[in-house]
Design a protein around this motif. Structure first.
Motif, PDB file in Angstrom:
ATOM      1  N   ASN A   1      28.009   0.375  -0.274  1.00 41.76           N
ATOM      2  CA  ASN A   1      28.232   0.155   1.424  1.00 41.76           C
ATOM      3  C   ASN A   1      28.273  -0.588   2.259  1.00 41.76           C
ATOM      4  OD1 ASN A   1      28.618   3.444   1.024  1.00 41.76           O
ATOM      5  ND2 ASN A   1      26.235   3.549   1.873  1.00 41.76           N
TER       6      ASN A   1
ATOM      7  N   TYR B   1      35.401   6.362  -2.116  1.00 45.38           N
ATOM      8  CA  TYR B   1      34.351   6.026  -3.216  1.00 45.38           C
ATOM      9  C   TYR B   1      33.174   6.698  -3.393  1.00 45.38           C
ATOM     10  CZ  TYR B   1      29.889   3.893  -4.597  1.00 45.38           C
ATOM     11  OH  TYR B   1      28.645   3.775  -5.951  1.00 45.38           O
ATOM     12  N   ILE B   2      33.559   7.394  -4.665  1.00 48.10           N
ATOM     13  CA  ILE B   2      33.272   8.623  -5.680  1.00 48.10           C
ATOM     14  C   ILE B   2      32.198   8.493  -6.463  1.00 48.10           C
ATOM     15  CG2 ILE B   2      34.804   9.141  -6.661  1.00 48.10           C
ATOM     16  CD1 ILE B   2      34.823  11.851  -5.553  1.00 48.10           C
ATOM     17  N   THR B   3      30.783   8.587  -6.792  1.00 46.65           N
ATOM     18  CA  THR B   3      30.720   8.726  -7.993  1.00 46.65           C
ATOM     19  C   THR B   3      30.199  10.060  -8.603  1.00 46.65           C
ATOM     20  OG1 THR B   3      28.638   9.051  -6.923  1.00 46.65           O
ATOM     21  CG2 THR B   3      29.266   6.764  -7.186  1.00 46.65           C
TER      22      THR B   3
ATOM     23  N   VAL C   1      32.505   7.756   2.070  1.00 40.64           N
ATOM     24  CA  VAL C   1      31.579   7.814   1.728  1.00 40.64           C
ATOM     25  C   VAL C   1      31.139   9.348   1.420  1.00 40.64           C
ATOM     26  CG1 VAL C   1      31.414   5.176   1.592  1.00 40.64           C
ATOM     27  CG2 VAL C   1      29.625   6.822   2.718  1.00 40.64           C
ATOM     28  N   GLY C   2      30.329  10.141   0.314  1.00 37.08           N
ATOM     29  CA  GLY C   2      29.456  10.397   0.841  1.00 37.08           C
ATOM     30  C   GLY C   2      27.998  10.654   1.901  1.00 37.08           C
TER      31      GLY C   2
ATOM     32  N   HIS D   1      26.639  11.986  -8.537  1.00 40.30           N
ATOM     33  CA  HIS D   1      26.658  11.565  -7.602  1.00 40.30           C
ATOM     34  C   HIS D   1      25.668  10.828  -6.742  1.00 40.30           C
ATOM     35  CE1 HIS D   1      27.463  11.475  -3.029  1.00 40.30           C
ATOM     36  NE2 HIS D   1      26.642  11.695  -2.935  1.00 40.30           N
TER      37      HIS D   1
ATOM     38  N   SER E   1      25.159   8.422   0.189  1.00 40.33           N
ATOM     39  CA  SER E   1      25.905   6.591  -0.984  1.00 40.33           C
ATOM     40  C   SER E   1      24.861   6.081  -1.223  1.00 40.33           C
ATOM     41  CB  SER E   1      26.931   7.278  -0.574  1.00 40.33           C
ATOM     42  OG  SER E   1      27.663   6.147  -1.162  1.00 40.33           O
ATOM     43  N   TYR E   2      25.360   5.113  -2.466  1.00 45.09           N
ATOM     44  CA  TYR E   2      25.103   3.906  -2.747  1.00 45.09           C
ATOM     45  C   TYR E   2      25.404   3.080  -1.852  1.00 45.09           C
ATOM     46  CZ  TYR E   2      24.108   0.198  -6.471  1.00 45.09           C
ATOM     47  OH  TYR E   2      23.860  -0.604  -6.647  1.00 45.09           O
TER      48      TYR E   2
END
Length: 496
Positions: A234, A272-274, A225-226, A278, A229-230
């Motif tokens: 997570n 996992y990516i948006t 994840v970044g 982002h 992140s959300y």
């Protein structure tokens, strides 16, 4: 022969004549409750109907009806010339009165009487606002939703002669008509090449994340994840037993080199990516990184879970197409919803994936939620077919762009010494980076004192970052000015 019960029934039974429930049923239900909890023990002889009616202040016929109800349900035994006796598993001296707290009889247990596994992962609560003004993480304005049209479609479907087809069980994957028009819509707006067999409907993004992660992840799997992140995603991954690996996010999105280094160091199962915006920083993943990321997923065999939570709102050039549009190897699972386009309470979302994966996720969907709201999906599909949904988006986009510009103007004019930001090209929120010496939690509390809700879930403060994600979509312009006024005054109060 036992003597009549010595418990004062007028203390045990409270009659409320304002209720729709008949008085005799109120008496019967409260006596059953007392029997179940051991206040009235097995073998206790109840007062006769005349005495019972007198003690409770009701008509004798009412008392007779209550006793008849108790007998019909098997809670008492009526013996001719002997009386009415309690039939219960609770043993004990029938003639001895039992101490009881009348309030306790009406109270549900506060704690379970058995042990169970607790999860600290899910402890982070969603903070609901008590005030009319609230910064969100990017929710739409439900007042803009085309509810008149949607409700007209919904009611019309229920009135049709074939409405039974929408009210019974149907395809686990969702309403077929809806999936057909959703596929057309996604192919047209997102450059996908999918059919109904590639779509499973869900009740929003979070359900999609849960179904996909539960199906794809095993305990010990690594999910990337970044660095911001959300948090809900997570928690879902960790609940599935996954271990999170964090990679940096810069102005072009997640770091490709960091992901490659993780792949070289060991197997990763999912990214996992948006990418469109982002979460929470709103940066867009560059086209170059998109192509390289898909190639990397093929090379190392990891799943790309693409959460496209606010693709529908972009304010300048055409939006960058999702990764799923360029996926030729079946490595991307694409998740979206209509919650941001319409209203959060209309829980309609979808998962797009290869057909065999949709079939497998559908098995889990079957036991979690047999199917979606078939009537709502039909109503929404008809709006898409008729172009009503697309016209709503076009109209709403102009309004949200105006609100974005108004918020950014206020931030630039009145918060220059406290924060920096980049105007987002789309979406319903602005990412702001604040001075490190400003305590964001105190700022949130100061806003609350002036009846502005600034949820803790929007605050990102650590040794490396001090940021707030400010949603503007739910405010009209006067509300937006009021909210920013309170925010400005609260900043001055906390910083001073």
């Amino acid at each position: 022969m036992s003597s009549p019960v010595e418990v004062a029934l007028n203390n045990l039974i409270k009659i409320d004549r304002s209720l729709s429930s008949p008085v005799y049923l109120q008496i019967a239900k409260q006596m059953i409750n007392a029997i179940q909890r051991g206040v009235l023990r097995h073998g206790v002889r109840l007062p006769g109907s005349r005495q019972l009616a007198l003690g409770l202040g009701v008509h004798r016929k009412t008392a007779i009806a209550a006793i008849a109800e108790l007998e019909a349900q098997g809670w008492v035994t009526v013996s001719a010339n002997r009386g009415t006796f309690v039939h219960s598993v609770h043993a004990g001296p029938a003639d001895q009165p039992v101490a009881f707290d009348s309030a306790e009889l009406l109270r549900y247990p506060k704690e379970a009487g058995f042990g169970f596994r607790r999860s600290m992962l899910l402890d982070r609560p969603v903070s609901l606002s008590r005030y009319e003004l609230e910064f969100t993480d990017g929710l739409p304005d439900v007042r803009l939703a085309p509810m008149d049209r949607l409700s007209k479609n919904y009611a019309g479907i229920l009135r049709r002669g074939n409405s039974r087809g929408y009210l019974g069980y149907s395809h686990v994957e969702g309403n077929t008509f809806f999936r057909q028009h959703l596929a057309n819509y996604l192919n047209d707006t997102r450059g996908l090449h999918v059919g109904v067999e590639n779509i499973l409907t869900t009740r929003g993004i979070q359900m999609g994340l849960y179904l996909a992660s539960t199906t794809l992840l095993e305990p010990g799997d690594r999910v990337v994840v970044g660095s911001l992140s959300y948090y809900v995603a997570n928690m879902i991954f960790q609940k599935a037993g996954a271990q999170l690996s964090v990679v940096p996010v810069d102005e072009q999105g997640v770091s490709l080199e960091a992901i490659r280094d993780l792949c070289r160091g060991g197997r990763i199962r999912m990214l996992y990516i948006t990418p469109h915006h982002h979460y929470p920083t709103t940066v867009t993943l560059s086209a170059e990184r998109r192509q390289a990321l898909i190639q990397l997923s093929v090379e190392y065999g990891f799943v790309i879970l693409e959460d496209d939570y606010d693709y529908d709102y972009h304010y300048h050039s055409s939006p960058v197409l999702p990764l799923a549009s360029a996926d030729r190897s079946g490595m991307v699972v694409y998740i979206g919803s209509f919650c941001k386009a319409l209203a959060p309470g209309l829980r309609t979302g979808y998962i797009v994936a290869p057909e065999n994966l949709i079939a497998e996720i559908g098995k889990l969907r079957r036991i979690v939620d047999r199917q979606g709201d078939m009537v709502m999906e039909q109503a929404l599909a008809e709006m898409i077919r008729e172009g009503e949904f697309q016209r709503h988006l076009k109209k709403a986009q102009k309004i949200y762009q105006e609100r974005r510009d108004a918020l950014c103007m206020r931030l630039a004019q009145e918060f220059e010494e406290y924060l920096t930001f980049q105007k987002p090209p789309g979406g319903l929120a602005v990412w702001t980076e604040w001075r490190r010496d400003l305590n964001l939690l105190k700022l949130s509390r100061a806003c609350a004192e002036s009846k502005l809700h600034l949820p803790q879930t929007l605050l990102f403060q650590s040794g490396q970052v001090s940021g707030i994600r400010l949603g503007f979509g739910n405010f009209n312009l006067p509300e937006l000015h009021m909210a920013t006024d309170i925010l400005r005054d609260s900043v001055a109060k906390v910083s001073g």
